[in-house]
Design a protein around this motif. Structure first.
Motif, PDB file in Angstrom:
ATOM      1  N   CYS A  17       0.851  -1.187   0.000  1.00 19.69           N
ATOM      2  CA  CYS A  17       0.000   0.000   0.000  1.00 19.69           C
ATOM      3  C   CYS A  17       0.891   1.242   0.000  1.00 19.69           C
ATOM      4  N   ALA A  18       0.850   2.002  -1.090  1.00 24.56           N
ATOM      5  CA  ALA A  18       1.720   3.178  -1.230  1.00 24.56           C
ATOM      6  C   ALA A  18       1.383   4.249  -0.199  1.00 24.56           C
ATOM      7  N   THR A  57       0.498   0.081 -10.947  1.00 27.52           N
ATOM      8  CA  THR A  57       1.247   0.905  -9.989  1.00 27.52           C
ATOM      9  C   THR A  57       0.309   1.601  -9.016  1.00 27.52           C
ATOM     10  N   ASP A  58       0.708   1.598  -7.764  1.00 25.67           N
ATOM     11  CA  ASP A  58       0.004   2.303  -6.694  1.00 25.67           C
ATOM     12  C   ASP A  58       0.902   3.459  -6.284  1.00 25.67           C
ATOM     13  N   THR A  59       0.379   4.682  -6.325  1.00 26.83           N
ATOM     14  CA  THR A  59       1.194   5.869  -6.063  1.00 26.83           C
ATOM     15  C   THR A  59       0.571   6.708  -4.947  1.00 26.83           C
ATOM     16  N   SER A  98       5.895   5.063  -5.242  1.00 30.88           N
ATOM     17  CA  SER A  98       5.230   4.284  -6.289  1.00 30.88           C
ATOM     18  C   SER A  98       5.597   2.818  -6.100  1.00 30.88           C
ATOM     19  N   ILE A  99       4.587   1.966  -6.081  1.00 30.74           N
ATOM     20  CA  ILE A  99       4.807   0.531  -5.900  1.00 30.74           C
ATOM     21  C   ILE A  99       4.209  -0.203  -7.090  1.00 30.74           C
ATOM     22  N   MET A 100       5.034  -1.040  -7.715  1.00 34.27           N
ATOM     23  CA  MET A 100       4.561  -1.885  -8.816  1.00 34.27           C
ATOM     24  C   MET A 100       4.016  -3.160  -8.195  1.00 34.27           C
ATOM     25  N   LEU A 101       2.702  -3.336  -8.264  1.00 35.98           N
ATOM     26  CA  LEU A 101       2.046  -4.467  -7.619  1.00 35.98           C
ATOM     27  C   LEU A 101       2.258  -5.751  -8.417  1.00 35.98           C
ATOM     28  N   PRO A 102       2.297  -6.895  -7.742  1.00 35.09           N
ATOM     29  CA  PRO A 102       2.457  -8.165  -8.461  1.00 35.09           C
ATOM     30  C   PRO A 102       1.150  -8.577  -9.129  1.00 35.09           C
TER      31      PRO A 102
END
Length: 130
Positions: A26-27, A97-99, A116-120
């Motif tokens: 969770c960004a 992507t979660d930003t 920013s997180i690149m989710l699987p």
């Protein structure tokens, strides 16, 4: 607060809060975590690398943390910390992507945080995107 802000009638607003399933993916949670680390006086590099490591251990495909502002001294600068891979262009970049963006009010000025997180890929939709 929401009721006063938007002038709703009494009893017209009901809020439900739910715990985040996986905090590492969770960004917003990670941006808040980084914000409180910086407010607590932790060094910028150490705080950012801690967040990057925590997110990657939570099985994310990639993560990028950008911190900008007066980090040390009078001159403002930006620092980028990343790991894994991050798709920024196209539809996949929007879906996976979660930003989150946060502003930290420090003594010497405002520091901006972008996580920013690149989710699987997750077919069940539990950890990442279906």
């Amino acid at each position: 607060v929401v009721q006063k802000r938007f002038d709703f009638a009494d009893g017209a607003v009901e809020l439900y809060a739910e715990r985040v399933q996986n905090r590492g993916l969770c960004a917003q949670a990670q941006a808040e975590s980084l914000k409180f680390k910086l407010l607590g006086g932790l060094a910028v590099r150490r705080a950012c690398y801690g967040v990057v490591r925590f997110v990657m251990e939570a099985s994310a495909k990639g993560v990028e943390v950008i911190v900008t502002g007066k980090l040390r001294g009078q001159r403002a600068k930006g620092m980028k910390f990343g790991d894994g891979y991050m798709i920024k262009t196209g539809h996949a970049g929007q879906v996976y992507t979660d930003t989150a963006v946060r502003h930290v009010l420090m003594r010497q000025g405002v520091i901006g945080i972008r996580v920013s997180i690149m989710l699987p890929h997750d077919p069940k939709g539990v950890n990442g995107v279906k």
